[in-house]
Design an enzyme around this catalytic site. Structure first.
Site, PDB file in Angstrom:
ATOM      1  CE1 TYR A   1      47.343  28.661  47.207  1.00 50.54           C
ATOM      2  CE2 TYR A   1      46.251  28.709  45.072  1.00 50.54           C
ATOM      3  CZ  TYR A   1      46.194  28.794  46.451  1.00 50.54           C
ATOM      4  OH  TYR A   1      44.983  29.008  47.065  1.00 50.54           O
TER       5      TYR A   1
ATOM      6  CG  ASP B   1      48.161  33.329  39.689  1.00 49.12           C
ATOM      7  OD1 ASP B   1      48.209  34.498  40.108  1.00 49.12           O
ATOM      8  OD2 ASP B   1      47.589  32.418  40.314  1.00 49.12           O
TER       9      ASP B   1
ATOM     10  CB  ILE C   1      46.885  37.074  42.168  1.00 52.71           C
ATOM     11  CG1 ILE C   1      47.712  36.032  42.914  1.00 52.71           C
ATOM     12  CG2 ILE C   1      45.988  36.413  41.136  1.00 52.71           C
ATOM     13  CD1 ILE C   1      46.860  35.069  43.734  1.00 52.71           C
TER      14      ILE C   1
ATOM     15  CE  LYS D   1      46.480  35.512  47.756  1.00 52.38           C
ATOM     16  NZ  LYS D   1      46.174  34.836  49.038  1.00 52.38           N
TER      17      LYS D   1
END
Length: 442
Positions: A152, A237, A239, A278
């Site tokens: 990302y 992470d 998410i 998300k």
């Protein structure tokens, strides 16, 4: 006194350094969309936003719940009696009922195979704030975290702009589907040590953004073993945990450390970043959390959470929603079904244009392979192709180089932030573009 002719000279070096990351094609594409946004009637030739990983396909379910539960909001006649209690000062720990609801939701998303302790939840303003908060807790300026690439683009900003922490890519390639290996990690770690860089941890995104892939049990176990061997932190992470739309199912690092046990795994090294941006499609609510197995991190993080706490009004509403087990179950099932349908629709449309993608089963995007359309296999040629797609095809897709991908020609394309009609328009534009490129002898 002579005033400075350069206003920037009056600002701090932290505020004005280049680590904000906005000087990249990833953010340039957003700007191109904002200047000329597509509209099915008013701007049919505008730029279609396919660079935003946003989940808009289940808003109707949330809207229906809100209509049926007006008391959940303090801004309705039915819920106004709670207005004062919610509007006054709240503890930085967050509302107890919200932390309980969030812990329950996290467990539900992970198939009920692991439980989460509400007292280990640290609140933050979105995943962006949570990422920065965990870096402040774990590392000093100049320290580094290893991150498998492609990753990302905003990790560079979120993790390093204000903290001074370095992000070191660990290059992965398409030969094994961009899967991170322990050998690659070892090489990157040793290289950093040779360069006198202090490695404080490993950062993983699982499911992956931009790949839409999951880490399997064997790989996750090897990565947890790696951080234990090196005595460094692991930040996961997660998410996109509930955006999985077909098998295999998501495996959280929390499951792995349960299986390994405390004799093998030092839980003080394990931390999870999560949000509702998300999985629930609520980025505007700015709900982010750090879930840490380290007591000191929880304590330190709560002191920092005052800089980005989630609105108590938001916590109050979402606590009611997430504690509604029937709603949560229906939402997760329907979201998965709709994502699978949209993904299949988009993949088939790309295949009809002769475009392939990395095989994936999660996320709000695909990792599109346009290597055959490059004039030459270089990063420069990728940017040339990207500019054509932005300026002529009028699609904001994100080039792989902005995700630190070492192989030119890969692009992330988001498919869940629009309706079916807009997807069809985007696919038609891609079909026409590919035909034109092939006719031109490329």
């Amino acid at each position: 006194m002579e005033l400075s002719k350069n206003p920037g000279q009056l600002l701090s070096s932290i505020a004005t350094n280049e680590r904000h990351g906005e000087n990249s094609p990833y953010f340039d594409g957003w700007k191109a969309y904002e200047e000329n946004p597509y509209h099915p009637i008013k701007k049919k030739n505008g730029v279609i936003q396919m660079g935003l990983a946003e989940n808009q396909i289940c808003f109707d379910l949330i809207e229906e719940w809100i209509k049926k539960n007006p008391k959940a909001s303090i801004c309705t006649a039915e819920g106004v009696d709670e207005f004062k209690n919610i509007a006054i000062f709240q503890d930085y720990h967050g509302l107890p009922e919200f932390r309980q609801a969030l812990a329950s939701f996290m467990g539900r998303v992970r198939g009920g195979r692991v439980k989460f302790d509400p007292d280990r939840i640290v609140m933050s303003g979105g995943a962006t704030g949570a990422n920065e908060l965990i870096m402040f807790c774990l590392a000093d300026p100049g320290d580094a975290f290893l991150v498998p690439s492609p990753y990302y683009p905003a990790f560079d900003r979120d993790m390093g702009w204000r903290t001074g922490v370095q992000i070191l890519p660990v290059d992965c390639d398409s030969s094994n589907g961009f899967l991170i290996t322990k050998a690659a990690l070892e090489a990157a770690y040793e290289k950093a040590i040779e360069d006198n860089i202090k490695i404080k941890g490993l950062l993983l995104a699982n499911p992956s953004n931009p790949l839409g892939t999951l880490l399997d049990r064997e790989t996750l176990t090897s990565l947890v073993s790696f951080v234990n061997e090196k005595n460094i932190h692991l930040v996961c992470d997660e998410i996109y945990a509930a955006t999985v739309f077909k098998s295999p199912s998501f495996i959280s690092v929390s499951e792995i450390i349960e299986e390994m046990g405390s004799e093998i795994c030092n839980r003080d090294l394990i931390h999870i970043v999560y949000s509702l941006s998300k999985d629930m499609g609520l980025p505007g609510f700015r709900v982010g959390i750090v879930y840490s197995y380290n007591d000191a991190v929880v304590s330190c993080g709560r002191k920092m959470s005052s800089f980005g706490l989630v609105s108590s009004q938001t916590q109050h509403l979402l606590a009611s929603m997430l504690l509604d087990e029937e709603f949560v179950g229906n939402f997760l099932e329907e979201s998965s079904r709709r994502l699978a349908k949209r993904h299949e629709m988009f993949i088939k449309g790309l295949e009809q244009a002769g475009i392939t993608c990395l095989k994936s089963n999660a996320g709000l995007f695909v990792w599109m392979d346009l290597r055959l359309l490059l004039k030459e296999q270089t990063a420069e040629a990728e940017i040339v192709l990207w500019r054509v797609i932005i300026n002529e095809v009028k699609l904001n897709v994100s080039p792989g180089s902005s995700f630190h991908c070492t192989e030119p020609g890969w692009f992330r394309v988001c498919f869940a932030n629009m309706d079916d009609h807009t997807v069809e328009v985007a696919l038609k534009r891609l079909h026409a573009f590919v035909r034109q490129e092939k006719a031109g002898g490329n």
